[in-house]
Design an enzyme around this catalytic site. Structure first.
Site, mmCIF file in Angstrom:
data_model
loop_
_atom_site.group_PDB
_atom_site.id
_atom_site.type_symbol
_atom_site.label_atom_id
_atom_site.label_comp_id
_atom_site.label_asym_id
_atom_site.label_seq_id
_atom_site.Cartn_x
_atom_site.Cartn_y
_atom_site.Cartn_z
ATOM 1 N N GLY A 9 117.712 81.461 14.283
ATOM 2 C CA GLY A 9 116.967 82.345 13.407
ATOM 3 C C GLY A 9 116.667 83.652 14.106
ATOM 4 O O GLY A 9 117.489 84.162 14.883
ATOM 5 N N LYS A 53 98.609 82.740 24.666
ATOM 6 C CA LYS A 53 99.145 83.003 23.329
ATOM 7 C C LYS A 53 98.525 82.058 22.297
ATOM 8 O O LYS A 53 98.138 82.484 21.201
ATOM 9 C CB LYS A 53 100.659 82.867 23.337
#
Length: 325
Positions: free
Chosen positions: A9, A203
């Site tokens: 992707g 993150k």
């Protein structure tokens, strides 16, 4: 060096084009229109006002590609358990598995003294992933670039080029150093860090709060990080997450208010979870939030705000047909 990207992707395509054009033997596992476009036109990367194209071997069957030196997965965490058995032909005796994914990784406890026996049920249900791909194969990878795939076979790069790497046991192994070198030669920043969980948490710290809150409120990052009441909820969630992480030995290099300020600077951005909700796609709840609550229970740390938001976002996702947990 032979590298296979499982899930070509936006991020996977970015990796594949750059590494293939740097001379790495790259293949991709893709499907449907994306696979057809890659086979016909190659993988196309739009970056810095130009287009780069890479012709790579592409198939919907790992058996067509054979054993690799490195297998990257750029899938969302909930997509991994159903496909791990399909990955088997990609693995030889020394193949490394690079988890370029958000959230709590399935190998989280591997390499932590006395805790190798633990699995994270939220992302490794019944130990299915660990059984198919033993955690000893894993290399951690924290993904920072912003990319999207506007059409099959095409990746648009918006920002960032850093993929932080690390062995779960903290070693600077030959395999992780070789991968870092290859990625740097392909134009990425790919530092090897001895405390990869610290990097994962920096993150995850924002994702565990802003993603579910955005799905519940339909607000963008700038609002969630600056509107007093919503910022307060996000901050409470992040402080609970910090307590969980620190109980497991993680060290944070920034404080919570700086992390929130960093999110605010991104501006009117829809989180991936909100985008998935709006598009009727499966939402990445378990890797970003359920797993954190599970780690809290394992560490004996109470997470009341996280638990509350988890219950609400699960209900919202189930109502939209975007969650089966």
């Amino acid at each position: 060096m032979k590298v296979c990207i499982f899930g070509a992707g936006a991020i996977g395509g970015y990796l594949a084009v750059r590494m293939a054009n740097a001379g790495v033997d790259v293949s991709v596992v893709a499907r449907g229109p994306n696979l057809a476009a890659i086979r016909e036109h190659g993988l196309r990367l739009r970056i810095d006002g130009r287009e780069e194209v890479a012709k790579v071997a592409a198939s919907d069957s790992a058996a067509d590609l054979g054993p690799q030196d490195y297998v990257f997965t750029t899938l969302k965490a909930h997509s991994l358990p159903p496909v791990v058995d399909r990955m088997a032909p990609l693995f030889g005796p020394d193949t490394a598995f690079v988890t370029a994914m958000n959230g709590v990784p399935y190998w989280y406890f591997h390499g932590l003294a006395g805790q190798d026996w633990r699995t994270v049920e939220a992302v490794d249900p019944g130990g299915r992933v660990s059984l198919a791909i033993p955690p000893g194969r894993a290399i951690g990878c924290v993904v920072y670039p912003a990319t999207e795939s506007p059409e099959p076979g095409v990746v648009e790069h918006h920002d960032g080029d850093r993929f932080t790497l690390g062995e779960p046991d903290g070693s600077k192994s030959e395999r992780v150093n070789a991968l870092s070198k290859a990625m740097i030669e392909a134009g990425f920043k790919a530092p090897v860090r001895p405390r990869i969980r610290d990097e994962i948490w920096v993150k995850l710290w924002g994702n565990l709060a802003f993603n579910p809150l955005s799905a519940l409120t339909h607000q963008t990052l700038d609002v969630l990080a600056t509107q007093d009441d919503l910022r307060g909820v996000a901050r409470a969630m992040m402080l609970e997450g910090k307590a969980v992480a620190e109980a497991l030995g993680v060290k944070f290099s920034i404080d919570v208010d700086k992390r929130i300020a960093g999110a605010a600077e991104v501006g009117a951005h829809k989180t991936s979870m909100l985008q998935d909700l709006e598009r009727g796609r499966p939402m990445e709840i378990d890797a970003l939030l359920t797993g954190v609550c599970e780690l809290g229970a394992a560490a004996g740390v109470a997470t009341p705000t996280l638990d509350l938001v988890l219950a609400l976002v699960r209900a919202r996702a189930r109502a939209a047909g975007c969650y089966e947990g």
